[in-house]
Design an enzyme around this catalytic site. Structure first.
Site, PDB file in Angstrom:
ATOM      1  N   CYS A  10     -36.612 -18.263 -39.039  1.00  0.00           N
ATOM      2  CA  CYS A  10     -37.510 -17.377 -39.784  1.00  0.00           C
ATOM      3  C   CYS A  10     -36.694 -16.260 -40.431  1.00  0.00           C
ATOM      4  O   CYS A  10     -36.009 -15.497 -39.732  1.00  0.00           O
ATOM      5  CB  CYS A  10     -38.574 -16.797 -38.855  1.00  0.00           C
ATOM      6  SG  CYS A  10     -39.671 -15.610 -39.668  1.00  0.00           S
ATOM      7  N   CYS A  13     -38.111 -12.746 -39.300  1.00  0.00           N
ATOM      8  CA  CYS A  13     -37.818 -12.380 -37.911  1.00  0.00           C
ATOM      9  C   CYS A  13     -36.324 -12.333 -37.625  1.00  0.00           C
ATOM     10  O   CYS A  13     -35.900 -11.778 -36.600  1.00  0.00           O
ATOM     11  CB  CYS A  13     -38.474 -13.366 -36.941  1.00  0.00           C
ATOM     12  SG  CYS A  13     -40.272 -13.477 -37.087  1.00  0.00           S
ATOM     13  N   CYS A  85     -26.630 -38.237   6.068  1.00  0.00           N
ATOM     14  CA  CYS A  85     -26.455 -37.814   4.678  1.00  0.00           C
ATOM     15  C   CYS A  85     -26.593 -38.999   3.727  1.00  0.00           C
ATOM     16  O   CYS A  85     -27.033 -38.844   2.584  1.00  0.00           O
ATOM     17  CB  CYS A  85     -25.117 -37.118   4.486  1.00  0.00           C
ATOM     18  SG  CYS A  85     -23.695 -38.109   5.019  1.00  0.00           S
ATOM     19  N   HIS A 372     -18.899 -38.043   4.166  1.00  0.00           N
ATOM     20  CA  HIS A 372     -20.146 -37.293   3.965  1.00  0.00           C
ATOM     21  C   HIS A 372     -20.654 -37.541   2.551  1.00  0.00           C
ATOM     22  O   HIS A 372     -19.876 -37.573   1.595  1.00  0.00           O
ATOM     23  CB  HIS A 372     -19.887 -35.803   4.185  1.00  0.00           C
ATOM     24  CG  HIS A 372     -21.115 -34.949   4.013  1.00  0.00           C
ATOM     25  ND1 HIS A 372     -22.222 -35.065   4.829  1.00  0.00           N
ATOM     26  CD2 HIS A 372     -21.415 -33.978   3.104  1.00  0.00           C
ATOM     27  CE1 HIS A 372     -23.146 -34.197   4.440  1.00  0.00           C
ATOM     28  NE2 HIS A 372     -22.678 -33.534   3.393  1.00  0.00           N
TER      29      HIS A 372
END
Length: 424
Positions: A10, A13, A85, A372
């Site tokens: 714009c 703006c 896990c 893990h």
């Protein structure tokens, strides 16, 4: 308008603004262009035309009356109950899978209405999704993933052996085509096999034995050739020469005939899951620590049966035009870069329905038997690291730099299945 991102600026703006009408026009153009590209690239493929759905006054009232306005959290850690896990990371990827999430949160499988009285994995998943959004030995996450898929499928009311319409097959099921070509008579034998995931062999740098106290194969190790997801897929779909005792040709009647075998994706699933085969048991237990590069957006066009057929037909037409049966120099001819179906380097142009976006990654740290599992998931446009009960914000760079064990991609453009829509 800013062309590269289609942003609306714009002048008054002095800033970018959001306009609903402009956004609608932009989205419609994206859909229209995708349809045009698909029509050109896949002329024989019939796809239902996209139709946007808007709730009418009666439907909106029914939705409002039957919906409780509770916040959908979604981001929650899972407590480690003793080397669980491997289970936590798979459950997190299930929970953040957009298709599974929509299925269970819309009561497509309700634990309250299920006819299976006990041991129903679908009911357990329904309770898990409800909870998230309102002493074991070390196990393999991929084994749990396949086991969970099989259990949910087996207990689904619509489960059947062929052309199953359960949520698992609608989400993960694809079709792998195997073409075996006789090197004597050029006869091609084709077989199609259903798949729920793809396991890819790695080209290792160094391995870490399960009994070793030090893990080798760090990012600084020199790789023995390219190591990326694309390289793994290239090797997976590359023609493989069969031994003389592995193939009997039905056309020329020769037993023990030499042949080549090549795999391609005949039907791509809405969600692609890859397992990078880091664990080996052939020469003792070992883990491959090779860093595999993978993209945030994956184009599967090159690995499809239709793409391979198109490339073969284009090459044959080019050779016929040149009056040759093959390349005189010993290297394969490449199609002209001016062809609309090819890029400048001779590869097939991407097809919008074959482009996938990454939404979850599973990693394994440590040794094979005492390691893990952790996961990265994408939630509302942001990446998060999930380490059992710990949830932390992550960046896309963190995700792409990780040593992935499993990868989950979802189609950027989902196909509509109107034939089975009434059955859901």
């Amino acid at each position: 308008m800013e062309i590269s991102r289609c942003g609306l600026y714009c002048g008054q703006c002095k800033d970018f603004v959001y306009d609903r009408d402009f956004e609608g026009i932009h989205n419609n153009e994206i859909i229209r262009n995708s349809e045009l590209i698909s029509m050109v690239q896949e002329p024989g493929q019939k796809r239902p035309r996209y139709a946007k759905w808007h709730a009418g006054n009666k439907e909106a009232a029914a939705i409002k009356a039957g919906t409780k306005l509770t916040a959908c959290q979604g981001l929650r850690g899972l407590r480690n109950m003793g080397s669980t896990c491997f289970m936590n990371v798979i459950l997190q990827c299930f929970i953040h899978n957009p298709l599974l999430r929509s299925y269970f949160l819309s009561d497509q499988h309700s634990a309250k209405r299920c006819d299976v009285k006990s041991d129903c994995m679908g009911c357990e998943m329904d309770r898990l999704f409800t909870q998230f959004y309102s002493g074991y030995a070390q196990q393999d996450a991929h084994e749990f993933f396949i086991s969970a898929l099989n259990q949910i499928h087996a207990k689904s009311p619509s489960a059947k052996l062929h052309q199953c319409n359960c949520v698992i097959h609608k989400t993960f099921a694809g079709l792998l085509q195997s073409d075996v070509t006789c090197l004597n008579c050029a006869n091609v034998t084709t077989a199609n096999d259903p798949i729920l995931d793809i396991s890819l062999d790695l080209r290792p740098t160094k391995r870490s034995k399960s009994g070793s106290s030090k893990i080798r194969g760090s990012n600084d190790d020199k790789a023995e050739g390219p190591n990326s997801l694309a390289d793994c897929l290239d090797r997976y779909t590359h023609p493989e020469k069969l031994g003389t005792n592995e193939y009997n040709c039905s056309k020329c009647g020769k037993t023990g005939q030499e042949a080549t075998k090549q795999l391609s994706m005949k039907v791509l699933p809405p969600v692609l899951s890859f397992q990078l085969k880091r664990f080996e048991h052939s020469m003792g237990a070992s883990k491959i620590e090779t860093k595999i590069k993978f993209p945030a957006q994956l184009d599967m066009t090159q690995y499809t049966t239709s793409s391979r057929r198109l490339k073969k037909n284009k090459l044959a037409a080019l050779q016929k035009l040149n009056g040759t049966s093959g390349s005189e120099s010993g290297s394969p001819s490449t199609p002209s870069s001016t062809s609309s179906s090819y890029t400048a380097n001779g590869s097939v142009e991407p097809i919008p329905t074959y482009i996938y976006n990454l939404f979850a990654v599973i990693n394994h740290q440590g040794k094979m038997d005492t390691g893990h599992y952790t996961a990265f998931v994408k939630h509302r446009g942001e990446w998060f690291s999930l380490d059992d009960h710990k949830v932390s914000l992550a960046t896309q760079k963190d995700v792409l730099d990780s040593k992935a064990y499993m990868l989950f991609y979802i189609k950027q453009t989902l196909d509509y299945d109107f034939a089975n829509a009434s059955k859901d």
